[in-house]
Design a protein around this motif. Sequence first.
Motif, PDB file in Angstrom:
ATOM      1  N   ASN A  69       0.847  -1.191   0.000  1.00 41.74           N
ATOM      2  CA  ASN A  69       0.000   0.000   0.000  1.00 41.74           C
ATOM      3  C   ASN A  69       0.883   1.242   0.000  1.00 41.74           C
ATOM      4  OD1 ASN A  69      -2.640  -1.389   0.384  1.00 41.74           O
ATOM      5  ND2 ASN A  69      -1.678  -2.000   2.314  1.00 41.74           N
ATOM      6  N   GLY A  70       0.775   2.061  -1.052  1.00 45.56           N
ATOM      7  CA  GLY A  70       1.600   3.252  -1.127  1.00 45.56           C
ATOM      8  C   GLY A  70       1.397   4.185   0.043  1.00 45.56           C
ATOM      9  N   TRP A  71       0.145   4.327   0.484  1.00 44.96           N
ATOM     10  CA  TRP A  71      -0.151   5.216   1.616  1.00 44.96           C
ATOM     11  C   TRP A  71       0.484   4.699   2.906  1.00 44.96           C
ATOM     12  CZ3 TRP A  71      -2.649   2.682   5.507  1.00 44.96           C
ATOM     13  CH2 TRP A  71      -3.350   1.503   5.157  1.00 44.96           C
ATOM     14  N   ASP A  72       0.581   3.376   3.050  1.00 44.74           N
ATOM     15  CA  ASP A  72       1.173   2.767   4.239  1.00 44.74           C
ATOM     16  C   ASP A  72       2.690   2.944   4.217  1.00 44.74           C
ATOM     17  OD1 ASP A  72       1.357   1.258   6.579  1.00 44.74           O
ATOM     18  OD2 ASP A  72       1.068  -0.670   5.573  1.00 44.74           O
ATOM     19  N   ALA A  73       3.301   2.673   3.073  1.00 44.62           N
ATOM     20  CA  ALA A  73       4.743   2.840   2.957  1.00 44.62           C
ATOM     21  C   ALA A  73       5.141   4.305   3.142  1.00 44.62           C
ATOM     22  CB  ALA A  73       5.221   2.331   1.599  1.00 44.62           C
ATOM     23  N   GLY A  74       4.335   5.225   2.585  1.00 45.96           N
ATOM     24  CA  GLY A  74       4.627   6.636   2.759  1.00 45.96           C
ATOM     25  C   GLY A  74       4.470   7.096   4.195  1.00 45.96           C
ATOM     26  N   SER A  75       3.409   6.644   4.840  1.00 45.86           N
ATOM     27  CA  SER A  75       3.169   7.034   6.231  1.00 45.86           C
ATOM     28  C   SER A  75       4.240   6.470   7.155  1.00 45.86           C
ATOM     29  CB  SER A  75       1.780   6.561   6.672  1.00 45.86           C
ATOM     30  OG  SER A  75       0.768   7.169   5.899  1.00 45.86           O
ATOM     31  N   ALA A  76       4.665   5.235   6.894  1.00 49.01           N
ATOM     32  CA  ALA A  76       5.724   4.634   7.700  1.00 49.01           C
ATOM     33  C   ALA A  76       7.053   5.351   7.487  1.00 49.01           C
ATOM     34  CB  ALA A  76       5.852   3.147   7.365  1.00 49.01           C
ATOM     35  N   ALA A  77       7.287   5.834   6.257  1.00 45.59           N
ATOM     36  CA  ALA A  77       8.503   6.609   5.998  1.00 45.59           C
ATOM     37  C   ALA A  77       8.477   7.915   6.775  1.00 45.59           C
ATOM     38  CB  ALA A  77       8.643   6.873   4.504  1.00 45.59           C
ATOM     39  N   ALA A  78       7.321   8.575   6.810  1.00 45.98           N
ATOM     40  CA  ALA A  78       7.192   9.807   7.581  1.00 45.98           C
ATOM     41  C   ALA A  78       7.397   9.551   9.068  1.00 45.98           C
ATOM     42  CB  ALA A  78       5.822  10.435   7.341  1.00 45.98           C
ATOM     43  N   TYR A  79       7.030   8.360   9.522  1.00 41.07           N
ATOM     44  CA  TYR A  79       7.222   7.976  10.919  1.00 41.07           C
ATOM     45  C   TYR A  79       8.707   7.831  11.250  1.00 41.07           C
ATOM     46  CZ  TYR A  79       6.967   5.076  15.138  1.00 41.07           C
ATOM     47  OH  TYR A  79       7.127   4.562  16.402  1.00 41.07           O
ATOM     48  N   GLY A  80       9.501   7.417  10.256  1.00 40.97           N
ATOM     49  CA  GLY A  80      10.935   7.247  10.480  1.00 40.97           C
ATOM     50  C   GLY A  80      11.501   5.912  10.061  1.00 40.97           C
ATOM     51  N   PHE A  81      10.633   5.009   9.612  1.00 44.19           N
ATOM     52  CA  PHE A  81      11.109   3.723   9.112  1.00 44.19           C
ATOM     53  C   PHE A  81      11.758   3.901   7.736  1.00 44.19           C
ATOM     54  CE2 PHE A  81       7.398   1.321  11.368  1.00 44.19           C
ATOM     55  CZ  PHE A  81       8.072   1.388  12.577  1.00 44.19           C
ATOM     56  N   THR A  82      12.721   3.041   7.425  1.00 43.78           N
ATOM     57  CA  THR A  82      13.106   2.825   6.034  1.00 43.78           C
ATOM     58  C   THR A  82      12.006   1.972   5.417  1.00 43.78           C
ATOM     59  OG1 THR A  82      15.472   2.912   6.524  1.00 43.78           O
ATOM     60  CG2 THR A  82      14.817   1.805   4.484  1.00 43.78           C
ATOM     61  N   THR A  83      11.484   2.378   4.275  1.00 44.37           N
ATOM     62  CA  THR A  83      10.327   1.664   3.747  1.00 44.37           C
ATOM     63  C   THR A  83      10.523   1.245   2.297  1.00 44.37           C
ATOM     64  OG1 THR A  83       9.166   3.660   2.994  1.00 44.37           O
ATOM     65  CG2 THR A  83       8.788   2.972   5.259  1.00 44.37           C
ATOM     66  N   ALA A  84       9.890   0.132   1.969  1.00 41.84           N
ATOM     67  CA  ALA A  84       9.852  -0.377   0.602  1.00 41.84           C
ATOM     68  C   ALA A  84       8.393  -0.550   0.212  1.00 41.84           C
ATOM     69  CB  ALA A  84      10.598  -1.702   0.492  1.00 41.84           C
TER      70      ALA A  84
END
Length: 229
Positions: free
Chosen positions: A184-199
């Motif tokens: 889910n693009g929205w999930d990966a983007g939100s997790a990136a904003a949280y501070g995770f490295t995301t794929a």
Amino acid sequence: MTQTGKITTCVFDAYGTLFDVSAAARRAAEAPGQATLAEVWPALSADWRRKQLEYSWLRAVTGDHCSFWQVTQDGLDWAMDRHGLRDAELRETLLGLYWELSAYPEVPKLLATLKAQGLNCAILSNGSPDMLDGAVSSAGLESYLDAVLSVEDVGVFKPARAVYDLVGTRFGTEPGEILFVSSNGWDAGSAAAYGFTTAWVNRAGEPMDRLPGRPQYVLSDLTTIPELL
């Protein structure tokens, strides 16, 4: 992309990332006597998934939390109504198959490789614990996972920050130690904003969501995850 810290833990969304959410409708459509469903199952499955997610977001905004199983049923009811499928037996069949979703073909080998590399592996999902247990067991993934984390522990759906907090609470990690993977693009983007490295596993080749966070990696499937580490 240069990572800001050593990745110790790989965390995966469940539905659409590890588990094929279209499998329930596809399998039902393959059964004898389902000619009508066979004609519409791809659209039905897409509508089901879309409404399932929309209902989770709306409930998060309004504070009307319920189990993911409830929004799964509500989403199916909407999709069946849209496609003129008023069949109680078919409804029960589709819901039953949702507890037995198949994993994508690359998933077992991927998780085995990550474990061999010494990483923690976990699921972080909107799914309720019983749904997730059913899917993990059906796909035979229990031995690869160190934790299966559900939003039910905090009573709100993703992308609420409290959900992403569950990872650090469980593993004692900082956000920079996490590789978070979602279809889910929205999930990966939100997790990136949280501070995770995301794929972001962009299987459908969709445009990037316009959100404050952007995933560091965009992949077509899960096979190259070990190379990122």
